[in-house]
Scaffold this motif. Structure first.
Motif, PDB file in Angstrom:
ATOM      1  N   LEU A   1      15.994  -0.419  -5.543  1.00  0.00           N
ATOM      2  CA  LEU A   1      15.023  -1.172  -6.340  1.00  0.00           C
ATOM      3  C   LEU A   1      13.606  -0.894  -5.846  1.00  0.00           C
ATOM      4  O   LEU A   1      12.675  -0.726  -6.641  1.00  0.00           O
ATOM      5  CB  LEU A   1      15.328  -2.664  -6.267  1.00  0.00           C
ATOM      6  CG  LEU A   1      16.624  -3.130  -6.950  1.00  0.00           C
ATOM      7  CD1 LEU A   1      16.925  -4.578  -6.602  1.00  0.00           C
ATOM      8  CD2 LEU A   1      16.520  -2.967  -8.465  1.00  0.00           C
ATOM      9  N   PHE A   2      13.445  -0.858  -4.537  1.00  0.00           N
ATOM     10  CA  PHE A   2      12.131  -0.590  -3.953  1.00  0.00           C
ATOM     11  C   PHE A   2      11.634   0.796  -4.339  1.00  0.00           C
ATOM     12  O   PHE A   2      10.482   0.980  -4.739  1.00  0.00           O
ATOM     13  CB  PHE A   2      12.219  -0.727  -2.434  1.00  0.00           C
ATOM     14  CG  PHE A   2      10.963  -0.337  -1.710  1.00  0.00           C
ATOM     15  CD1 PHE A   2       9.920  -1.234  -1.561  1.00  0.00           C
ATOM     16  CD2 PHE A   2      10.826   0.936  -1.158  1.00  0.00           C
ATOM     17  CE1 PHE A   2       8.757  -0.873  -0.891  1.00  0.00           C
ATOM     18  CE2 PHE A   2       9.676   1.307  -0.492  1.00  0.00           C
ATOM     19  CZ  PHE A   2       8.636   0.391  -0.356  1.00  0.00           C
ATOM     20  N   LYS A   3      12.518   1.766  -4.215  1.00  0.00           N
ATOM     21  CA  LYS A   3      12.118   3.145  -4.507  1.00  0.00           C
ATOM     22  C   LYS A   3      11.808   3.341  -5.983  1.00  0.00           C
ATOM     23  O   LYS A   3      10.976   4.178  -6.349  1.00  0.00           O
ATOM     24  CB  LYS A   3      13.233   4.100  -4.071  1.00  0.00           C
ATOM     25  CG  LYS A   3      12.783   5.548  -3.959  1.00  0.00           C
ATOM     26  CD  LYS A   3      13.859   6.410  -3.334  1.00  0.00           C
ATOM     27  CE  LYS A   3      13.368   7.855  -3.183  1.00  0.00           C
ATOM     28  NZ  LYS A   3      14.413   8.724  -2.604  1.00  0.00           N
TER      29      LYS A   3
ATOM     30  N   GLU B   1      10.111   3.606   3.529  1.00  0.00           N
ATOM     31  CA  GLU B   1      11.128   4.603   3.180  1.00  0.00           C
ATOM     32  C   GLU B   1      11.562   5.385   4.421  1.00  0.00           C
ATOM     33  O   GLU B   1      12.755   5.665   4.607  1.00  0.00           O
ATOM     34  CB  GLU B   1      10.573   5.567   2.128  1.00  0.00           C
ATOM     35  CG  GLU B   1      10.416   4.941   0.751  1.00  0.00           C
ATOM     36  CD  GLU B   1      10.066   5.973  -0.307  1.00  0.00           C
ATOM     37  OE1 GLU B   1      10.414   7.159  -0.117  1.00  0.00           O
ATOM     38  OE2 GLU B   1       9.453   5.608  -1.312  1.00  0.00           O
ATOM     39  N   LYS B   2      10.602   5.707   5.267  1.00  0.00           N
ATOM     40  CA  LYS B   2      10.917   6.450   6.488  1.00  0.00           C
ATOM     41  C   LYS B   2      11.822   5.632   7.403  1.00  0.00           C
ATOM     42  O   LYS B   2      12.768   6.155   7.996  1.00  0.00           O
ATOM     43  CB  LYS B   2       9.619   6.821   7.213  1.00  0.00           C
ATOM     44  CG  LYS B   2       9.831   7.650   8.467  1.00  0.00           C
ATOM     45  CD  LYS B   2       8.503   8.001   9.122  1.00  0.00           C
ATOM     46  CE  LYS B   2       8.722   8.795  10.405  1.00  0.00           C
ATOM     47  NZ  LYS B   2       7.424   9.125  11.072  1.00  0.00           N
TER      48      LYS B   2
ATOM     49  N   ASN C   1      15.521  -7.057   6.813  1.00  0.00           N
ATOM     50  CA  ASN C   1      15.126  -6.277   5.650  1.00  0.00           C
ATOM     51  C   ASN C   1      16.059  -5.084   5.514  1.00  0.00           C
ATOM     52  O   ASN C   1      16.811  -4.756   6.433  1.00  0.00           O
ATOM     53  CB  ASN C   1      13.683  -5.794   5.805  1.00  0.00           C
ATOM     54  CG  ASN C   1      12.695  -6.940   5.860  1.00  0.00           C
ATOM     55  OD1 ASN C   1      12.755  -7.840   5.033  1.00  0.00           O
ATOM     56  ND2 ASN C   1      11.800  -6.924   6.835  1.00  0.00           N
ATOM     57  N   PHE C   2      15.995  -4.437   4.367  1.00  0.00           N
ATOM     58  CA  PHE C   2      16.882  -3.289   4.152  1.00  0.00           C
ATOM     59  C   PHE C   2      16.493  -2.106   5.028  1.00  0.00           C
ATOM     60  O   PHE C   2      17.252  -1.149   5.158  1.00  0.00           O
ATOM     61  CB  PHE C   2      16.883  -2.878   2.672  1.00  0.00           C
ATOM     62  CG  PHE C   2      15.551  -2.369   2.165  1.00  0.00           C
ATOM     63  CD1 PHE C   2      15.203  -1.035   2.267  1.00  0.00           C
ATOM     64  CD2 PHE C   2      14.650  -3.239   1.564  1.00  0.00           C
ATOM     65  CE1 PHE C   2      13.982  -0.572   1.787  1.00  0.00           C
ATOM     66  CE2 PHE C   2      13.438  -2.793   1.075  1.00  0.00           C
ATOM     67  CZ  PHE C   2      13.103  -1.455   1.194  1.00  0.00           C
TER      68      PHE C   2
ATOM     69  N   GLY D   1       0.828  -1.186   0.000  1.00  0.00           N
ATOM     70  CA  GLY D   1       0.000   0.000   0.000  1.00  0.00           C
ATOM     71  C   GLY D   1       0.865   1.240   0.000  1.00  0.00           C
ATOM     72  O   GLY D   1       2.026   1.217   0.404  1.00  0.00           O
ATOM     73  N   ALA D   2       0.283   2.348  -0.450  1.00  0.00           N
ATOM     74  CA  ALA D   2       1.062   3.588  -0.541  1.00  0.00           C
ATOM     75  C   ALA D   2       1.569   4.023   0.824  1.00  0.00           C
ATOM     76  O   ALA D   2       2.704   4.455   0.977  1.00  0.00           O
ATOM     77  CB  ALA D   2       0.192   4.684  -1.161  1.00  0.00           C
ATOM     78  N   MET D   3       0.718   3.891   1.843  1.00  0.00           N
ATOM     79  CA  MET D   3       1.127   4.323   3.179  1.00  0.00           C
ATOM     80  C   MET D   3       2.248   3.443   3.711  1.00  0.00           C
ATOM     81  O   MET D   3       3.205   3.928   4.322  1.00  0.00           O
ATOM     82  CB  MET D   3      -0.073   4.279   4.126  1.00  0.00           C
ATOM     83  CG  MET D   3       0.263   4.731   5.525  1.00  0.00           C
ATOM     84  SD  MET D   3      -1.140   4.614   6.623  1.00  0.00           S
ATOM     85  CE  MET D   3      -0.387   5.126   8.148  1.00  0.00           C
TER      86      MET D   3
END
Length: 751
Positions: free
Chosen positions: A476-478, A416-417, A505-506, A408-410
């Motif tokens: 890759l995620f971003k 990322e945070k 996880n990263f 999901g976007a959230m």
């Protein structure tokens, strides 16, 4: 006389009157209004009052006279208070205070003690005035009253739970909500909860004390965090997805309706709550200051008229309460005692603010006052819905969403945070770990031979590959690419201390106490048709925008060929044999590369290690290692952690020591691991011993333990040697010592 008529009396008459006064007051156990004495004894009231005072001064009467000095006639309202009465009052007050741990001012008034007198008595009873806490409705004993409550609150904080204060506080204290709030906020919570909440999001309260009607509940920071992260966040994600679809549909329908009627002007579409949003889906006015910053919807819709979308809104309050109650059933049991049949909670987020006086239960109050404090939840929902709308519109256009489409976007924003939050620590940690191999290469004191140096450098390159993996997965995620469909990050993990290790996880927090560094290997997945596997570095260059792919590929090259597919070349010799060539890594070039290119690759500058950051990180690491060592039971783990702690304390560098790969074998069977351990011990004890004042006794303990552990790696024994319990305890004591010199001296004195 008492009738105001002057009389001549004899000394015998006066003595008789004095005896009458003494007989009337000597047996008194309660306060006596002297006006009764004035009417009974045929003598002038002023003379009687003077005589009573004289008798009290000479201790013929044990008591005191109290008069109303504000009155013109001092005899009016005069009272004789016997000492026995005051002693009885003091004894009663002391018994109540020492037994209950508190006394209310209502109780004192019933005994006949004023507020001022109560404070004086409590001060006399206690040796230390600091033991008493004066509140508007009562006085409480710091130790007797607060200490048990402190223990209960600490347990609640440890368990990340809630506390029903009505079960632990007396009813006459609960009656005054202000006193309960003062006790919790000023005397209980600052000791524990304020420490726990330091460094947290200032918008998130570290705790919450609910005081309503007969309810008095305390919600710990851990419980609030768990509700926010594990219950509320999934609800917001689901709500944002459904609400975004609904808003986009409303805007689309509005546009169709406008086109069908060929109408002009601005159309406003209201949501469920009838409120309009400031977020416009259409083309802004050309004269706007922000006309250069086109919205995502404007780029997609390109409509000449502005269509205002409905507000994002909030999930139904009743839904949130139900979700919390399903997890925390004890709170829900209290909530269920409130009948909500007459109240509609569907739009109840601001019910109290809008003038509703009814208290509808603890969970509703908790949601309003904590989860949506200062409209925080409303802002989070608005951002989440807006992110989902942008995602829908980008997918509709066919462009990359710059996020993993499975998430999901959230959730993507949160990931990322988290990465950005832990990235500075990762940068500082890799620089700290580089100090040991760099010191081995440059210092003449180390006496490290070429073979040992190659092993130490190779071990650090495993850390470089770990750092490269985190950065690559984030990029890759971003970019919105599914790394699992294109790349494989093969990682060696193991069970350690009878606990199953989980792959990080990263965006996971950095483990400052790691003893095992997994070897990372980057490769590509097959094309699915049985074709050849692709070169992962070349693929990174092709799929990543700009110079990101080039920077990532170069970073992997510096880790060494054993960490990526294509790094090892196989060639055939003239005699038919095969030989392999592994592209060498370079730890100095790796560190220099990430320092210079992180901003280009990641979008975040590499965080250089300064003295302040180093001191903070080393302190945190020492604290975590000490905690692990205190709870350690296995000899291998105690051996490892003690060396790591001592090396940091005495050499101001961090190293890792790995005792066992699994529960059945020791890593000392690995020659490279054994080599690293020997170099660490040699530097720790053999070099600079006099300068650092490391006692010989400490070296003997670790030499003995190392000898037994290395002996356990022989082919005959295979790791079945156990260290003596007294030796293991000595290793543990050395590791936990803050000053190894003074520790050993005291240990020698005990022996």
């Amino acid at each position: 006389g008492n009738d105001g008529v002057k009389k001549i009396v004899t000394a015998q008459y006066e003595n008789k009157r004095i005896e009458e006064i003494k007989n009337s007051l000597s047996t008194a156990s309660e306060p006596v209004k002297l006006i009764d004495i004035f009417h009974t004894i045929d003598w002038d009231p002023h003379d009687i009052l003077s005589e009573i005072r004289r008798l009290c001064s000479s201790h013929e009467l044990e008591g005191e006279v109290h008069t109303d000095n504000s009155s013109s006639n001092v005899t009016t309202g005069a009272i004789y208070i016997p000492d026995a009465y005051e002693q009885n009052q003091k004894s009663t007050i002391e018994t109540i205070f020492q037994t209950q741990g508190y006394i209310t001012k209502i109780q004192a008034n019933q005994i006949g003690v004023s507020v001022k007198r109560l404070e004086e008595l409590i001060s006399d009873i206690l040796n230390n005035d600091n033991d008493a806490i004066i509140l508007p409705s009562c006085i409480i004993h710091r130790d007797i009253f607060l200490s048990p409550l402190q223990v209960i609150v600490e347990e609640c904080i440890e368990m990340e739970s809630f506390l029903d204060l009505s079960l632990h506080l007396p009813s006459d204290i609960l009656f005054c909500k202000d006193d309960v709030r003062t006790v919790m906020m000023e005397y209980i919570l600052p000791k524990k909860e304020m420490e726990a909440s330091s460094g947290s999001d200032p918008a998130t309260p570290g705790h919450y004390v609910l005081l309503e009607e007969e309810e008095a509940l305390y919600f710990s920071q851990g419980l609030i965090n768990n509700i926010s992260e594990k219950i509320l966040q999934p609800l917001i994600e689901n709500y944002a997805k459904s609400r975004a679809k609904e808003i986009v549909h409303i805007v689309d329908e509005s546009k169709k309706k406008k086109n069908n009627h060929q109408s002009s002007g601005t159309s406003s579409i209201s949501g469920k709550d009838g409120n309009k949003s400031k977020k416009n889906y259409g083309k802004p006015k050309n004269k706007s200051r922000n006309s250069k910053k086109k919205s995502m919807t404007e780029d997609v819709e390109n409509d000449n008229d502005t269509i205002e979308a409905p507000k994002a809104g909030l999930p139904q309050l009743k839904t949130v309460v139900k979700a919390i109650g399903e997890v925390y059933t004890d709170i829900m049991d209290i909530q269920d005692s409130y009948d909500d049949s007459e109240n509609n909670h569907e739009s109840g987020w601001y019910a109290i603010i809008e003038g509703r006086d009814e208290y509808d239960g603890p969970l509703y109050g908790f949601c309003r006052c904590v989860l949506n404090k200062d409209s925080k939840l409303e802002r989070i929902c608005s951002d989440a819905v807006d992110a989902e709308i942008q995602k829908i519109l980008k997918l509709r256009q066919g462009s990359s969403t710059s996020m993993n489409r499975k998430e999901g976007a959230m959730k993507c924003q949160n990931i990322e945070k988290l990465f950005e939050e832990h990235f500075p620590t990762a940068c500082h940690y890799i620089q700290l770990k580089a100090k040991f191999p760099q010191f081995c290469m440059s210092s003449s004191d180390m006496e490290v031979n070429e073979e040992e140096m190659n092993i130490i450098a190779k071990d650090f390159l495993h850390n470089c590959a770990w750092f490269a993996k985190r950065i690559t997965e984030y990029c890759l995620f971003k970019a919105g690419l599914d790394s699992e469909e294109m790349f494989q990050f093969t990682t060696e993990f193991k069970k350690q201390d009878d606990e199953e290790s989980q792959e990080e996880n990263f965006y996971s927090p950095i483990d400052l106490t790691e003893r095992f560094v997994p070897k990372v290997f980057l490769s590509c997945t097959s094309d699915g048709d049985g074709g050849d596997w692709k070169d992962p570095l070349q693929l990174l260059r092709e799929i990543m925008p700009g110079n990101i792919g080039v920077g990532l590929a170069r970073m992997w090259i510096h880790t060494g060929g054993e960490h990526y597919d294509g790094g090892t070349k196989i060639s055939e010799n003239d005699d038919g044999t095969r030989s392999s060539f592994v592209r060498p890594g370079d730890m100095n070039k790796f560190v220099a590369h990430v320092e210079e290119n992180c901003l280009t690759i990641v979008g975040i500058p590499f965080k250089l290690l300064d003295k302040k950051a180093e001191k903070k990180l080393m302190f945190s690491r020492r604290k975590e290692l000490s905690t692990q060592l205190q709870g350690a039971t296995s000899a291998e783990k105690i051996y490892d952690l003690s060396i790591m702690l001592l090396y940091q304390q005495l050499r101001s560098m961090i190293v890792r020591v790995d005792s066992c790969n699994d529960s059945n074998s020791r890593s000392y069977n690995n020659e490279e691991e054994r080599c690293i351990i020997k170099v660490i011990l040699r530097h720790l004890f053999d070099n600079g011993n006099e300068k650092k004042k490391i006692p010989l006794q400490v070296k003997e303990h670790f030499d003995q333990a190392s000898s037994l552990l290395f002996q356990g790696c022989s082919n005959e024994v295979k790791g079945n040697i156990d260290l003596p319990e007294n030796l293991v305890q000595k290793l543990k004591d050395c590791g936990l010592s803050k000053d190894i010199s003074s520790h050993v001296v005291s240990m020698q004195e005990e022996e």
